[in-house]
Every structure is written in C-alpha cells, then in structure tokens.
Write an enzyme that holds these catalytic residues in place. Structure first.
Site, PDB file in Angstrom:
ATOM      1  N   TRP A  83       0.854  -1.184   0.000  1.00 55.54           N
ATOM      2  CA  TRP A  83       0.000   0.000   0.000  1.00 55.54           C
ATOM      3  C   TRP A  83       0.890   1.234   0.000  1.00 55.54           C
ATOM      4  O   TRP A  83       1.817   1.352   0.802  1.00 55.54           O
ATOM      5  CB  TRP A  83      -0.890  -0.044   1.241  1.00 55.54           C
ATOM      6  CG  TRP A  83      -1.805   1.118   1.422  1.00 55.54           C
ATOM      7  CD1 TRP A  83      -2.665   1.658   0.505  1.00 55.54           C
ATOM      8  CD2 TRP A  83      -1.984   1.883   2.636  1.00 55.54           C
ATOM      9  NE1 TRP A  83      -3.362   2.704   1.056  1.00 55.54           N
ATOM     10  CE2 TRP A  83      -2.966   2.869   2.358  1.00 55.54           C
ATOM     11  CE3 TRP A  83      -1.416   1.825   3.899  1.00 55.54           C
ATOM     12  CZ2 TRP A  83      -3.386   3.790   3.310  1.00 55.54           C
ATOM     13  CZ3 TRP A  83      -1.838   2.733   4.861  1.00 55.54           C
ATOM     14  CH2 TRP A  83      -2.809   3.702   4.561  1.00 55.54           C
ATOM     15  N   LYS A 115     -13.341  -1.004   5.870  1.00 53.89           N
ATOM     16  CA  LYS A 115     -13.868  -1.936   4.873  1.00 53.89           C
ATOM     17  C   LYS A 115     -14.925  -2.872   5.462  1.00 53.89           C
ATOM     18  O   LYS A 115     -16.014  -3.010   4.913  1.00 53.89           O
ATOM     19  CB  LYS A 115     -12.721  -2.765   4.277  1.00 53.89           C
ATOM     20  CG  LYS A 115     -11.545  -1.947   3.744  1.00 53.89           C
ATOM     21  CD  LYS A 115     -11.949  -1.005   2.638  1.00 53.89           C
ATOM     22  CE  LYS A 115     -10.742  -0.360   1.960  1.00 53.89           C
ATOM     23  NZ  LYS A 115      -9.909   0.465   2.833  1.00 53.89           N
ATOM     24  N   ASP A 134      -0.597  -5.322   9.393  1.00 50.77           N
ATOM     25  CA  ASP A 134      -1.597  -4.327   9.006  1.00 50.77           C
ATOM     26  C   ASP A 134      -2.863  -5.107   8.637  1.00 50.77           C
ATOM     27  O   ASP A 134      -2.906  -5.787   7.610  1.00 50.77           O
ATOM     28  CB  ASP A 134      -1.092  -3.510   7.817  1.00 50.77           C
ATOM     29  CG  ASP A 134      -2.021  -2.360   7.463  1.00 50.77           C
ATOM     30  OD1 ASP A 134      -3.095  -2.245   8.085  1.00 50.77           O
ATOM     31  OD2 ASP A 134      -1.679  -1.585   6.546  1.00 50.77           O
TER      32      ASP A 134
END
Length: 424
Positions: free
Chosen positions: A154, A271, A235
C-alpha cells in the site's frame, strides 16, 4: 487602541495604517503531485465519459455502483441515537467498549494474552492513524531499527514510516512471471535483514496484490522471525471482508502471537463495517508481560496526545454496539459474507470473460487472489491505455479494485484488459 489605527463606528473594519505587500514567503513551496490512489478518483471525476469506471480507490460498492451503508450499521446508529449520549471527549486511549471489542475480534475472546493483560491497545484513527502512532513509537523506542515492507505494498506505508524518519526497505513479494507470491525471495530477504528488524505484513488480502501466503508459509515466516528476533507488524485492514470470516482472516496474526512473538497489529474498520469516513481503528502491541504492555500503552498515549489528542467517538460506538450485541454481531457477519461473496462472484465472471477473449493466456490469478483488489500485471504504459482509450481509472501499478466493478461492466473491463495487454 492600536497606534496608527483609525477609529470607525459600528461594525466597520478598522483601516490599518500599514500593509505588507511583499510576495508570499511560501511561493517556493514545491507542488506535491496528486496522491497516486486518491488522485485516480480526482481524474475520474474530471472525465465526462459516460462509460468511465473508477477501479482505483478501495471502497465497496453495490452492484449498482453506489456506496453501501450496512443495515447493521443503521440499526446500531438508531440504538446510539436513542441512548441520547453526550459529546464529551474520550480518554486518550479511546472508548473502553471499543477497545475490548477490537482486541476480542483480533485474538478471539478469552485469548491468554487478553486474560493476562498483555495487549496494549490504543483506539486510533483507522488504519493510517494506527500505523502512524506505531511508526512514532518505533522511532522513539526501537531506534535504528529498519521496517521491511513488501514490494509492492500500500503506497501510504512508505509515507507513514518515512515521515517519522524510520528507515524502511523492501522485501520481495510479487513474482511477475507467475503473478503470484515470490515466497523464496521473501524468505531470503527477511533472513538477510539485521536481527531485530520490524517486518510489516498484511494480515489478509494483501494490498495491492491480493496474494496471501498459505498457512504453512505463514508458519515458516513466523519461525524465521523467531530465529532472527524480528518484530512482526501486521496491518489488518480487511478482517472478515476478505474471506467473509473474521476468524479465517485473523489466522496469521493469531498464529504469530500464539508462537510467542511480540507483535504489532494495526486494525481498521473502514472496509468490514463500511465506516470509511468515521476513521475507526486501533493499534495493538501484544507483549510478553502485562508490565510491558502497560508501559507501551503509556507511551502510545503520549504520542497520540501530541498527534491528535483523543480519537473520535461516533464510529467506535457503532463498532462496539455491533460487536457487543449478539443479534447485531450475527447480522454483521452475514453482511460481510455477502460483500465478500459479491466480490468473489465478480472475480469468477471476470476470469471467464478474459478466458473467452484470450484463451491462450493464464488468467487463473484473477480467482486465486483474494479481497477487493486484483493485481493484473499491467505495466504503466498498459494502464495508460486502459485510462486513455477505455476510460478505466486505476492505479499505475496495475491494481484494480473489484469492489468498484459490477456485473454489467465485466465484459467492457475484459475488453479493455485484453486490448491493453496486446497493444502496449
């Protein structure tokens, strides 16, 4: 009264006796390029094409390509509204009910680390804020240590650690030849890293590739971390959203903790609960003693105090209300399964459409990857063709967000991908 000022009546402005007419001292500030991910949405909005597709930002959409608020979130909001709570500041460490809920989701309720008070948990600003607090902690208390991040990763990971002056380096992850995991390269680079390094790992649904290690490979990575005294840092942005199961998606960090590794975990609820704008998350450090966890949390609170003082309340109340209510919790799991299932269905349809158009190419990576993203292997030039010719907006590394694709657009996307592979 200020010397030299002219007094006027009423609410009229006071005319100053002097005015600075110098050029702006900030005129030489460099112009920052648009964010590589959020900039995709800016370009998409600027397009006037009726056929345009935004596959850049990782935000879930319905099959009508509309933002989705979960039914369970609406129900939790009503409960919160009916309770008529106050708007007081939270403690620096955050909402107690949320902190309990998020650790239970991460490790499983009743985990020994929870019972023994070995988890330092700070309610923070979604995944980004949680990572930033941890980066600041590493800069202060793990001086000289390098954070190793996957190549690719990311895009904001580099900014977060770099802006805290924490050195970072890549470890190999993506194999362009197989469009799969370069596990041999990954292990070699983690082996070569100096003892005691921080190894940043994606808990599930690796962003941007959608390629995760197998359970056996995760075990090998954990064993290597033990051998090298590395500190794993997960993460976790997609727990429950990737596979549809909260437990399956938390298997990797749970394995590392169960093997005795002191482990950082950043969590986000953008999310899996669709709370993108509420900025709900946590940074955890599972320690080997309760005393260490207490000390760690005290320092994380000190960092947070100077960074943002205390976290926002509303989104955390939504998450805590859902997790702590058995009926709402069950409904949430059902809705997560539905979101994960829709993306999986889109994967299958896209693979079939690609195979129909170019049977000679291996498109199996589309369905072997997991989560909302697919890493297509398209080059920057091929991505430019996707955008300029087909009005498909995506990041230049070839990542597409399948959460932004619906059944009606699958064929057009397949046409664009096949054309771009052939033309550039």
């Amino acid at each position: 009264m200020q010397r030299g000022a002219r007094v006027v009546s009423g609410s009229r402005r006071v005319a100053p006796s002097m005015r600075c007419n110098a050029a702006s001292r900030f005129a030489d500030v460099d112009m920052q390029p648009a964010d590589p991910i959020l900039g995709v949405s800016e370009a998409f909005r600027a397009s006037t094409s009726s056929d345009k597709l935004n596959l850049g930002v990782g935000a879930y959409r319905t099959d009508e390509l509309k933002p989705m608020v979960l039914n369970v979130v609406r129900k939790a909001e009503k409960k919160i509204f009916d309770a008529a709570g106050d708007k007081e500041y939270l403690p620096i460490e955050g909402l107690a009910a949320f902190r309990k809920a998020t650790v239970d989701l991460l490790l499983g309720a009743g985990h020994p680390a929870i019972k023994e008070n070995r988890v330092a948990c700070l309610h923070s600003l979604s995944g980004t804020g949680s990572l930033r607090v941890a980066a600041a902690f590493i800069a202060r208390f793990m001086k000289g240590k390098t954070v190793y991040i996957s190549n690719p990763t990311w895009g904001n990971h580099r900014n977060i650690f770099g802006d805290e002056s924490v050195d970072w380096k890549y470890y190999r992850y993506f194999d362009a030849e197989t469009v799969g995991l370069d596990f041999k390269g990954l292990m070699a680079d983690i082996e070569a890293a100096p003892d005691g390094s921080v190894i940043l790992l994606h808990g599930c649904a690796h962003n941007p590739t959608g390629i995760d290690p197998t359970p056996a490979q995760w075990k090998e990575i954990a064993e290597l971390c033990i051998k090298k005294s590395h500190v794993p840092f997960f993460d976790v942005a997609y727990q429950g959203f990737a596979s549809g199961s909260l437990d399956i998606d938390a298997a990797a960090p749970r394995m590392f903790v169960d093997m005795g590794l002191e482990t950082f975990v950043a969590q986000s609820y953008s999310k899996n609960l669709g709370l993108y704008g509420e900025r709900v998350g946590a940074i955890n450090l599972v320690c080997n003693s309760a005393d260490a966890a207490t000390r760690v949390l005290s320092q994380m609170k000190r960092i947070a105090r100077a960074m943002y003082s205390n976290p926002p309340t509303y989104g955390a109340k939504i998450a805590a209300t859902i997790v702590n209510d058995p009926e709402l919790f069950a409904e949430w799991k059902s809705e997560m399964e539905g979101m994960a299932g829709r993306i999986d269905d889109i994967r299958k349809k896209l693979r079939a459409a690609l195979e129909k158009r170019q049977a000679s190419k291996d498109w199996s990576f589309v369905t072997s990857q997991i989560g909302m993203f697919s890493f297509t292997g398209l080059s920057a030039a091929q991505v430019a063709n996707m955008t300029n010719k087909w009005q498909v907006y995506m990041t230049s590394d070839g990542r597409i967000s399948l959460a932004g694709l619906n059944r009606a657009s699958v064929d057009r996307l397949a046409d664009a991908i096949v054309d771009s592979f052939k033309s550039a």
